[in-house]
Design an enzyme around this catalytic site. Structure first.
Site, PDB file in Angstrom:
ATOM      1  N   HIS A 154       0.833  -1.209   0.000  1.00 26.46           N
ATOM      2  CA  HIS A 154       0.000   0.000   0.000  1.00 26.46           C
ATOM      3  C   HIS A 154       0.867   1.258   0.000  1.00 26.46           C
ATOM      4  CE1 HIS A 154      -3.878  -1.864   0.402  1.00 26.46           C
ATOM      5  NE2 HIS A 154      -3.571  -2.484   1.546  1.00 26.46           N
TER       6      HIS A 154
ATOM      7  N   CYS B 210       0.046   1.611  -5.826  1.00 26.92           N
ATOM      8  CA  CYS B 210      -0.922   2.436  -6.545  1.00 26.92           C
ATOM      9  C   CYS B 210      -0.367   3.829  -6.841  1.00 26.92           C
ATOM     10  CB  CYS B 210      -2.211   2.553  -5.736  1.00 26.92           C
ATOM     11  SG  CYS B 210      -3.111   1.004  -5.603  1.00 26.92           S
TER      12      CYS B 210
ATOM     13  N   ARG C 254      -0.283   2.381 -11.673  1.00 26.98           N
ATOM     14  CA  ARG C 254       0.644   1.702 -10.778  1.00 26.98           C
ATOM     15  C   ARG C 254       2.028   2.353 -10.894  1.00 26.98           C
ATOM     16  NH1 ARG C 254      -3.530   0.257  -9.375  1.00 26.98           N
ATOM     17  NH2 ARG C 254      -4.376  -1.868  -9.156  1.00 26.98           N
TER      18      ARG C 254
END
Length: 242
Positions: free
Chosen positions: A139, A208, A217
């Site tokens: 993340h 991300c 990405r």
């Protein structure tokens, strides 16, 4: 519309606003608090050997401190791919000063890996030190955001992996790129060359992009520089070396 109806609508909007604010606090702050605690505990419980330290000797100018592991560039040991959700390694990035050692676990689904364990290893890609592409995801925001500072990485930066087999693998960043989520070629054995036979030992970090969005990405590629047993010391890169 009567004043009574207006008042009810106003109260509903205020309540909705409070709930939305509470959700944002939970999503953007509290998941980081919980995630950082959980990931630190995971790292503490890994079966790592202690890094050897040098003792100061009488009359020596050099103070006591960690032993620097001599780099090895022969054939590295490569551990077998573990079961899903097994934590088998950590990553440390000197460029991200102040960031903790982060755990790496098998798999990349959110429910059992990324949201609860930290960084995930794409199943079927190479393991640390292996020929091919050791590809991981993490993340960039929320849940301890292990890859929050990924855009700071520069070519040549070290990425230090430590496995539960007590081996260090020091990779060097070679390139970065931004791609669409559908571009799975970035985690191919030879990145962006599906079907090509790998000859190098590579690493790929994915997350991300842009921040707070999953529209694209952000990708970082690297190649193995050297490896060393933990019993031989610590990589110089983790104590201020190049």
């Amino acid at each position: 519309m009567t004043y009574g109806v207006i008042g009810v609508v106003g109260e509903l909007l205020i309540t909705l606003g409070v709930l939305l604010f509470a959700f944002l606090v939970w999503q953007l702050w509290w998941t980081d608090v919980i995630g950082n605690r959980a990931q630190a505990e995971i790292v503490r419980e890994l079966p790592f050997e202690p890094v050897p330290t040098a003792t100061a000797t009488a009359g020596a100018d050099a103070p006591a401190g960690p032993v620097i592991a001599p780099p090895r560039r022969d054939e590295p040991p490569v551990m077998a791919e573990p079961p899903h959700a097994t934590t088998f390694a950590t990553i440390q990035v000197p460029r991200w000063a102040g960031e903790p050692e982060r755990p790496i676990s098998q798999g990349t689904d959110r429910a059992t890996v990324l949201d609860v364990l930290g960084i995930g290893h794409y199943e079927g890609t190479a393991m640390p030190g292996g020929v091919g592409n050791f590809a991981v995801a993490g993340h960039r925001t929320t849940f301890a955001k292990p890859f929050n500072r990924i855009a700071e990485l520069q070519v040549g930066d070290p990425l230090v992996i430590r496995t539960t087999d007590n081996i260090w693998y020091v990779y060097r960043v070679t390139s970065t790129e931004i791609v669409r989520p559908s571009n799975v070629g970035v985690i191919a054995p030879v990145p962006n060359q599906p079907g090509a036979v790998p000859t190098e030992r590579m690493i790929t970090l994915t997350t991300c992009h842009p921040m707070f969005s999953a529209r694209e990405r952000y990708i970082v590629h690297g190649v193995l520089d050297y490896w060393a047993p933990v019993a031989d010391g610590i990589p110089a890169e983790l104590v201020g070396g190049a």
